[in-house]
Design a protein around this motif. Structure first.
Motif, PDB file in Angstrom:
ATOM      1  N   GLY A 125       0.817  -1.211   0.000  1.00  0.00           N
ATOM      2  CA  GLY A 125       0.000   0.000   0.000  1.00  0.00           C
ATOM      3  C   GLY A 125       0.844   1.252   0.000  1.00  0.00           C
ATOM      4  O   GLY A 125       0.553   2.218  -0.731  1.00  0.00           O
ATOM      5  N   ASP A 163      -6.502  -8.496  -1.756  1.00  0.00           N
ATOM      6  CA  ASP A 163      -7.682  -7.662  -2.022  1.00  0.00           C
ATOM      7  C   ASP A 163      -7.749  -6.501  -1.040  1.00  0.00           C
ATOM      8  O   ASP A 163      -8.313  -5.437  -1.357  1.00  0.00           O
ATOM      9  CB  ASP A 163      -8.964  -8.491  -1.920  1.00  0.00           C
ATOM     10  N   SER A 166      -5.915  -3.681  -2.757  1.00  0.00           N
ATOM     11  CA  SER A 166      -6.744  -3.072  -3.795  1.00  0.00           C
ATOM     12  C   SER A 166      -7.699  -4.110  -4.346  1.00  0.00           C
ATOM     13  O   SER A 166      -7.310  -5.250  -4.590  1.00  0.00           O
ATOM     14  CB  SER A 166      -5.882  -2.515  -4.933  1.00  0.00           C
ATOM     15  N   THR A 167      -8.939  -3.700  -4.545  1.00  0.00           N
ATOM     16  CA  THR A 167      -9.916  -4.565  -5.202  1.00  0.00           C
ATOM     17  C   THR A 167     -10.091  -4.198  -6.665  1.00  0.00           C
ATOM     18  O   THR A 167     -10.732  -4.940  -7.414  1.00  0.00           O
ATOM     19  CB  THR A 167     -11.280  -4.463  -4.497  1.00  0.00           C
ATOM     20  N   GLU A 168      -9.512  -3.071  -7.077  1.00  0.00           N
ATOM     21  CA  GLU A 168      -9.673  -2.604  -8.452  1.00  0.00           C
ATOM     22  C   GLU A 168      -8.420  -2.827  -9.292  1.00  0.00           C
ATOM     23  O   GLU A 168      -8.508  -3.230 -10.457  1.00  0.00           O
ATOM     24  CB  GLU A 168     -10.041  -1.116  -8.464  1.00  0.00           C
ATOM     25  N   THR A 169      -7.262  -2.562  -8.729  1.00  0.00           N
ATOM     26  CA  THR A 169      -6.007  -2.721  -9.453  1.00  0.00           C
ATOM     27  C   THR A 169      -5.449  -4.120  -9.220  1.00  0.00           C
ATOM     28  O   THR A 169      -5.397  -4.581  -8.076  1.00  0.00           O
ATOM     29  CB  THR A 169      -4.974  -1.685  -8.982  1.00  0.00           C
TER      30      THR A 169
END
Length: 642
Positions: A125, A163, A166-169
């Motif tokens: 992160g 996850d 990030s859940t999008e990247t």
């Protein structure tokens, strides 16, 4: 006496001592004001060093060196810091080290800060937050170097753990061995891995109880996912990776680096970078002897061209001792579940390939580096060298044993008698000494791994190496481990194998220079040799040996020119970065978009024993023989495809 008073004194001495002959040799730079360790027997310590045109002009007392001072000479006060010859990389993988420099650092202490899954998540992160443009352009968050054996949970992270980052990247993390990766849900989707996916030949998709992938991908499944995620590598990205590797290793005081197992494609790429862009350090490459011998024979040279040369060939007999893939002469102490009690590891090549490769190298008078970790591999190498020597006679070929983690004392005698130069890996005592004691060789034999003491008792030279990119190419960690042999737990692994500080420094300077046929121009501080220098924060011969790893490289100098200077405070372990190109472009994003990984993992087939052996390889930590081969093959295959 403090620094400001030294300069006028040296000026006075120069005026008094100058002669017409001395005046003809005016130095470009003179260093003074701190200990200078020359690695020259009989004159180990000096007070000053003069350089002209990248070559050492004089080294000795302040008074004698001062005779080379002129109006344009730059006087450099070491301010109590210590100067040594630049370190010579005895064995590493500089081409693959670039990946380490261009991704989130997930290594365990002391090279990183990841000790549990929460720390891994925080590191990813933090890295993503610090590099938003890279992440946005690449569409991927990549991390390298986590080791489940060093995580508090003693397991791999899962898709759910990633996850949380990030859940999008897409998020993808590579195990320290290079053989395993973990993907978050977005990365699994992007790679096309779901509940219906079938395990590929030579690979495993680990699953949850409901049949869904849990995120952990082994071997061929891991490589296939990476290929889908980051596409094909282009030449510019390969160049960026190589440059990043040279810059990272220079920050640890190395002025000569090794690519210890190159493909012809990778060697050509490095050669092109040297020719077209120049290199800050020297690089010696050893292409795989089983791939293209015509290329090796045509490219091998003792002379550097723009800082690069092919030094010889590389042969790999076995695998990783801590990964249970080294070929032993006896069973492993505590092999992983699924393997029989008589499991001894295995060879990566046939005996016929070993004998043929050694015979070819000896017949062509080409230096051969051979990776042989287990006693069984060493037996095979000794037999092949004896046979080749009988066929072609003795000559100054300087064949090199790489690693030699598990050796018997009679094998040490044989290597010395055959003129084999040992490049040893005492950093194992720190990183994996406890593992070897408990799992691989057991408490009765663990003290004899990386037997530096045995070689010195026989009057033999040896070199020591880091084998990056599995661990950072940390020169002070190499020095510390060679002198103290203290493991992560604080145990001393082989007290009788320890050597003194000067011996350990020779194993990083003049002896690996000899290993590379460079002893006449590198490795010690003497007039006529290259001004390849490193400045340390303190004198390694004057500090408590238990604190050697606390010393820092504060400056690296190649041929008289500073190529690395550590800004204070310099925590190089926690802040790896890559300098953008002259046009301001960020090559890391291009690398992430275009990098590919490809490795044929189907060679062992799909039977129960083969699967058990793969799991054995993944069960423990690994050395760079694994990861560098994976990365070098991937980079070279992609480059060759273009």
């Amino acid at each position: 006496m403090d620094g400001p008073l030294r300069t006028p004194i040296i000026a006075l001495l120069a005026m008094l001592a100058a002669t017409p002959a001395a005046a003809q040799e005016i130095a470009d730079r003179i260093w003074f004001g701190g200990p200078i360790l020359t690695m020259e027997d009989g004159a180990m310590r000096a007070e000053a060093l003069a350089e002209k045109g990248g070559v050492i002009l004089a080294v000795g007392s302040e008074a004698s060196v001062a005779t080379h001072r002129g109006a344009g000479t730059r006087m450099i006060d070491l301010a109590g810091r210590t100067m040594l010859p630049g370190f010579v990389d005895a064995h590493g993988h500089v081409f693959a080290i670039g990946l380490q420099a261009l991704s989130a650092n997930l290594l365990a202490p002391p090279d990183g800060s990841v000790t549990d899954i929460a720390a891994l998540q925080a590191t990813l992160g933090d890295w993503a937050a610090a590099h938003p443009e890279r992440v946005a352009r690449a569409g991927l968050i990549l991390g390298f170097g986590y080791d489940d054996a060093q995580l508090a949970e003693l397991r791999h992270p899962t898709r759910e753990a990633l996850d949380a980052v990030s859940t999008e990247t897409p998020v993808y993390v590579i195990h320290q061995s290079g053989h395993i990766g973990v993907a978050n849900s977005a990365a699994l989707a992007a790679a096309g891995v779901d509940a219906a996916s079938v395990d590929p030949a030579g690979g495993v998709i680990r699953r949850r109880g409901d049949g869904q992938p849990d995120g952990v991908l082994e071997e061929a499944a891991h490589f296939a996912a990476l290929m889908r995620l980051i596409g094909e590598l282009d030449a510019d990205a390969g160049r960026a990776i190589f440059r990043a590797g040279t810059e990272l290793i220079a920050s640890f005081g190395y002025t000569t680096a090794q690519e210890g197992r190159a493909t012809p494609g990778a060697a050509r790429l490095m050669q092109a970078v040297a020719r077209e862009e120049g290199l800050a350090i020297d690089v010696v490459a050893y292409p795989d002897v089983l791939l293209d011998r015509d290329f090796i024979a045509g490219a091998v040279s003792r002379d550097y061209a723009h800082g690069f040369r092919v030094g010889g060939a590389k042969l790999t007999i076995d695998g990783s001792p801590q990964g249970f893939t080294a070929l032993r002469d006896r069973p492993y102490h505590a092999p992983p579940s699924g393997l029989r009690a008589d499991y001894r590891g295995y060879a990566a090549v046939t005996p016929e390939q070993v004998f043929d490769a050694v015979d070819w190298a000896f017949g062509a008078d080409i230096q051969l580096l051979t990776h042989a970790n287990g006693e069984g591999a060493a037996d095979l190498l000794i037999a092949a060298i004896r046979t080749a020597t009988a066929a072609h006679g003795r000559a100054d070929r300087r064949p090199v044993l790489i690693h030699g983690q598990f050796q018997r004392e009679d094998q040490v005698d044989a290597f010395v008698a055959l003129g084999v130069f040992p490049s040893l890996f005492p950093m194992h005592t720190f990183y994996w000494g406890d593992w070897h004691r408990e799992r691989t060789v057991g408490p009765a034999l663990v003290d004899d791994i990386s037997p530096t003491g045995w070689y010195r008792a026989r009057g033999a030279m040896f070199s020591t190496h880091h084998d990056a990119p599995v661990a950072f190419p940390d020169s002070m960690r190499v020095l510390d481990a060679t002198v103290t042999r203290r493991s992560r737990s604080g145990d001393v692994i082989g007290p009788d194998q320890r050597v003194d500080v000067i011996t350990a420094l020779k194993a990083m300077t003049i002896w690996p220079a000899f290993q590379h046929f460079d002893e006449d121009r590198k490795g010690s501080l003497a007039p006529g040799k290259l001004a390849d220098l490193v400045v340390l924060s303190g004198d390694p011969t004057a500090v408590d040996p238990e604190t050697l790893d606390a010393l820092r490289v504060v400056e690296t100098i190649k041929a008289g020119r500073t190529i690395f200077a550590a800004p204070p405070p310099a925590d190089r372990r926690g802040a790896l970065g890559f300098r953008p190109g002259r046009d301001g472009a960020d090559p890391f994003a291009a690398f992430l978009r275009g990098a590919a990984a490809a490795r044929d993992a189907a060679g062992l087939g799909g039977g129960p024993l083969a699967r058990a052996m793969r799991r054995a390889a993944a069960a423990g930590p690994h050395d760079a023989a694994c990861v560098a081969g994976v990365l070098s093959d991937a980079l070279a295959l992609s480059a060759a495809a273009r």
